[in-house]
Design a protein around this motif. Structure first.
Motif, PDB file in Angstrom:
ATOM      1  N   LEU A  61       6.579   8.681   2.478  1.00 33.33           N
ATOM      2  CA  LEU A  61       6.733  10.130   2.646  1.00 33.33           C
ATOM      3  C   LEU A  61       8.197  10.539   2.608  1.00 33.33           C
ATOM      4  O   LEU A  61       8.534  11.567   2.014  1.00 33.33           O
ATOM      5  N   GLU A  62       9.081   9.791   3.248  1.00 36.97           N
ATOM      6  CA  GLU A  62      10.489  10.170   3.257  1.00 36.97           C
ATOM      7  C   GLU A  62      11.063  10.192   1.846  1.00 36.97           C
ATOM      8  O   GLU A  62      11.883  11.049   1.500  1.00 36.97           O
ATOM      9  N   ARG A  63      10.633   9.260   1.027  1.00 40.64           N
ATOM     10  CA  ARG A  63      11.091   9.234  -0.365  1.00 40.64           C
ATOM     11  C   ARG A  63      10.577  10.468  -1.110  1.00 40.64           C
ATOM     12  O   ARG A  63      11.292  11.063  -1.920  1.00 40.64           O
ATOM     13  N   ALA A  64       9.358  10.857  -0.824  1.00 46.44           N
ATOM     14  CA  ALA A  64       8.797  12.050  -1.461  1.00 46.44           C
ATOM     15  C   ALA A  64       9.592  13.288  -1.064  1.00 46.44           C
ATOM     16  O   ALA A  64       9.941  14.122  -1.909  1.00 46.44           O
ATOM     17  N   LEU A  65       9.884  13.424   0.218  1.00 40.32           N
ATOM     18  CA  LEU A  65      10.612  14.599   0.691  1.00 40.32           C
ATOM     19  C   LEU A  65      12.025  14.644   0.123  1.00 40.32           C
ATOM     20  O   LEU A  65      12.561  15.725  -0.159  1.00 40.32           O
ATOM     21  N   ALA A  66      12.634  13.480  -0.069  1.00 39.53           N
ATOM     22  CA  ALA A  66      13.971  13.438  -0.661  1.00 39.53           C
ATOM     23  C   ALA A  66      13.956  13.927  -2.102  1.00 39.53           C
ATOM     24  O   ALA A  66      14.933  14.506  -2.588  1.00 39.53           O
ATOM     25  N   GLU A  67      12.842  13.699  -2.806  1.00 38.54           N
ATOM     26  CA  GLU A  67      12.719  14.126  -4.198  1.00 38.54           C
ATOM     27  C   GLU A  67      12.368  15.610  -4.313  1.00 38.54           C
ATOM     28  O   GLU A  67      12.465  16.194  -5.393  1.00 38.54           O
ATOM     29  N   ARG A  81       2.481  15.906   9.562  1.00 40.80           N
ATOM     30  CA  ARG A  81       1.227  15.766  10.310  1.00 40.80           C
ATOM     31  C   ARG A  81       0.099  15.221   9.433  1.00 40.80           C
ATOM     32  O   ARG A  81      -0.777  14.506   9.922  1.00 40.80           O
ATOM     33  N   LEU A  82       0.124  15.568   8.164  1.00 40.94           N
ATOM     34  CA  LEU A  82      -0.987  15.229   7.274  1.00 40.94           C
ATOM     35  C   LEU A  82      -0.822  13.897   6.539  1.00 40.94           C
ATOM     36  O   LEU A  82      -1.813  13.258   6.180  1.00 40.94           O
ATOM     37  N   LEU A  83       0.406  13.510   6.280  1.00 44.88           N
ATOM     38  CA  LEU A  83       0.675  12.361   5.420  1.00 44.88           C
ATOM     39  C   LEU A  83       1.375  11.256   6.195  1.00 44.88           C
ATOM     40  O   LEU A  83       2.113  11.523   7.138  1.00 44.88           O
ATOM     41  N   PRO A  84       1.175   9.995   5.761  1.00 40.14           N
ATOM     42  CA  PRO A  84       0.316   9.573   4.649  1.00 40.14           C
ATOM     43  C   PRO A  84      -1.165   9.714   5.001  1.00 40.14           C
ATOM     44  O   PRO A  84      -1.541   9.674   6.173  1.00 40.14           O
ATOM     45  N   GLY A  85      -1.970   9.870   3.962  1.00 33.70           N
ATOM     46  CA  GLY A  85      -3.390  10.038   4.179  1.00 33.70           C
ATOM     47  C   GLY A  85      -4.129  10.316   2.891  1.00 33.70           C
ATOM     48  O   GLY A  85      -3.523  10.442   1.821  1.00 33.70           O
ATOM     49  N   ALA A  86      -5.443  10.435   3.002  1.00 32.53           N
ATOM     50  CA  ALA A  86      -6.322  10.586   1.843  1.00 32.53           C
ATOM     51  C   ALA A  86      -6.397  12.040   1.394  1.00 32.53           C
ATOM     52  O   ALA A  86      -7.465  12.659   1.358  1.00 32.53           O
ATOM     53  N   ILE A  87      -5.233  12.586   1.070  1.00 32.93           N
ATOM     54  CA  ILE A  87      -5.091  14.008   0.778  1.00 32.93           C
ATOM     55  C   ILE A  87      -4.205  14.184  -0.446  1.00 32.93           C
ATOM     56  O   ILE A  87      -3.219  13.466  -0.618  1.00 32.93           O
ATOM     57  N   ARG A 112       0.866  13.345  -3.492  1.00 34.41           N
ATOM     58  CA  ARG A 112      -0.043  12.345  -2.907  1.00 34.41           C
ATOM     59  C   ARG A 112       0.797  11.248  -2.250  1.00 34.41           C
ATOM     60  O   ARG A 112       1.706  10.693  -2.879  1.00 34.41           O
ATOM     61  N   VAL A 113       0.531  10.952  -0.992  1.00 34.42           N
ATOM     62  CA  VAL A 113       1.163   9.832  -0.285  1.00 34.42           C
ATOM     63  C   VAL A 113       0.045   9.071   0.429  1.00 34.42           C
ATOM     64  O   VAL A 113      -0.365   9.448   1.535  1.00 34.42           O
ATOM     65  N   PRO A 114      -0.487   8.035  -0.192  1.00 35.68           N
ATOM     66  CA  PRO A 114      -1.626   7.340   0.414  1.00 35.68           C
ATOM     67  C   PRO A 114      -1.229   6.554   1.659  1.00 35.68           C
ATOM     68  O   PRO A 114      -0.086   6.119   1.809  1.00 35.68           O
ATOM     69  N   LYS A 115      -2.201   6.373   2.541  1.00 38.61           N
ATOM     70  CA  LYS A 115      -1.999   5.540   3.723  1.00 38.61           C
ATOM     71  C   LYS A 115      -2.245   4.088   3.324  1.00 38.61           C
ATOM     72  O   LYS A 115      -3.290   3.759   2.752  1.00 38.61           O
ATOM     73  N   LYS A 122       1.661  -4.185   0.461  1.00 31.15           N
ATOM     74  CA  LYS A 122       2.723  -4.587  -0.473  1.00 31.15           C
ATOM     75  C   LYS A 122       3.177  -3.431  -1.360  1.00 31.15           C
ATOM     76  O   LYS A 122       4.294  -3.447  -1.891  1.00 31.15           O
ATOM     77  N   LEU A 123       2.352  -2.407  -1.518  1.00 29.54           N
ATOM     78  CA  LEU A 123       2.733  -1.260  -2.341  1.00 29.54           C
ATOM     79  C   LEU A 123       3.867  -0.451  -1.719  1.00 29.54           C
ATOM     80  O   LEU A 123       4.509   0.351  -2.400  1.00 29.54           O
ATOM     81  N   ALA A 124       4.133  -0.662  -0.447  1.00 25.01           N
ATOM     82  CA  ALA A 124       5.238   0.040   0.214  1.00 25.01           C
ATOM     83  C   ALA A 124       6.574  -0.297  -0.435  1.00 25.01           C
ATOM     84  O   ALA A 124       7.549   0.453  -0.293  1.00 25.01           O
ATOM     85  N   ASN A 125       6.654  -1.417  -1.163  1.00 24.21           N
ATOM     86  CA  ASN A 125       7.895  -1.811  -1.831  1.00 24.21           C
ATOM     87  C   ASN A 125       8.160  -1.007  -3.099  1.00 24.21           C
ATOM     88  O   ASN A 125       9.268  -1.058  -3.634  1.00 24.21           O
ATOM     89  N   VAL A 126       7.157  -0.273  -3.584  1.00 25.71           N
ATOM     90  CA  VAL A 126       7.301   0.477  -4.837  1.00 25.71           C
ATOM     91  C   VAL A 126       8.059   1.769  -4.556  1.00 25.71           C
ATOM     92  O   VAL A 126       7.627   2.598  -3.760  1.00 25.71           O
ATOM     93  N   LYS A 127       9.186   1.931  -5.236  1.00 21.22           N
ATOM     94  CA  LYS A 127      10.056   3.086  -4.967  1.00 21.22           C
ATOM     95  C   LYS A 127       9.928   4.200  -5.999  1.00 21.22           C
ATOM     96  O   LYS A 127      10.337   5.325  -5.747  1.00 21.22           O
TER      97      LYS A 127
END
Length: 202
Positions: A61-67, A81-87, A112-115, A122-127
């Motif tokens: 999420l932080e990477r998304a907000l920076a973009e 409040r909503l993310l990450p999640g199935a939204i 989209r920011v999946p939980k 391991k997908l957390a490493n994808v930037k």
């Protein structure tokens, strides 16, 4: 799904290739959101009009907000409040960022920011950001396993990541385009998160 496979997946996306990959809901089909060729291939493989929007997915999420620095403080608080999640969240896009994902409405962007549970960790490493849609032909059910993905889509992809069977209910789509100014929201599609759950968090 090994760390090496995830690193290769990121390389494919960064180069504008096409990938099939797991999320917290269903399998997705993705490419880099700045790749014209990748976006055209993705829409062609799905049989989907490029006038229809996709979403831009981040695994952090932080990477998304920076973009997306234009997002207002009230909307950022809602995203926290909503993310990450199935939204999938529709946001105002005044800087028309990631236009290839916006379809005919460049002033609005799907995020989209999946939980990431244990098998997706391991997908957390994808930037890199990912222009993402579900890995199904248009109007057909979204796949909950790699085996469920249409063979034509699998042949058109450059890489596949397999995380086994996923929950299978698509993301809930929420429109927060007016949330900053009006505090209002619309649930455009009820999916993995119920309308009641959305309202409780907003």
């Amino acid at each position: 799904m090994t760390e090496g496979q995830v690193a290769e997946f990121e390389e494919v996306i960064a180069g504008g290739g096409i990938a099939i990959f797991p999320t917290d809901t269903v399998y997705g089909l993705g490419t880099h959101p700045d790749s014209v060729e990748g976006a055209h291939r993705l829409y062609w493989i799905k049989g989907r009009s490029p006038d229809r929007p996709a979403a831009v997915l981040f695994f952090d999420l932080e990477r998304a907000l920076a973009e997306l620095p234009e997002i207002g403080l009230k909307t950022r608080a809602a995203l926290d409040r909503l993310l990450p999640g199935a939204i999938t969240i529709l946001l105002p896009n005044p800087a028309t960022r990631f236009p290839l994902a916006c379809g005919a409405q460049p002033s609005r962007l799907g995020l989209r920011v999946p939980k990431l549970d244990e098998k997706l960790a391991k997908l957390a490493n994808v930037k890199v950001p990912i222009l993402q849609s579900s890995a199904n032909p248009t109007a057909e059910p979204a796949p909950r396993s790699l085996e469920d993905v249409d063979p034509r889509i699998r042949r058109g992809a450059d890489i596949e990541l397999d995380a086994g069977v996923l929950p299978g209910t698509p993301s809930t789509v929420i429109d927060l385009s007016s949330y900053e100014d009006e505090g209002s929201f619309d649930v455009l599609r009820e999916g993995a998160l119920s309308v009641e759950a959305v309202g409780a968090q907003l």
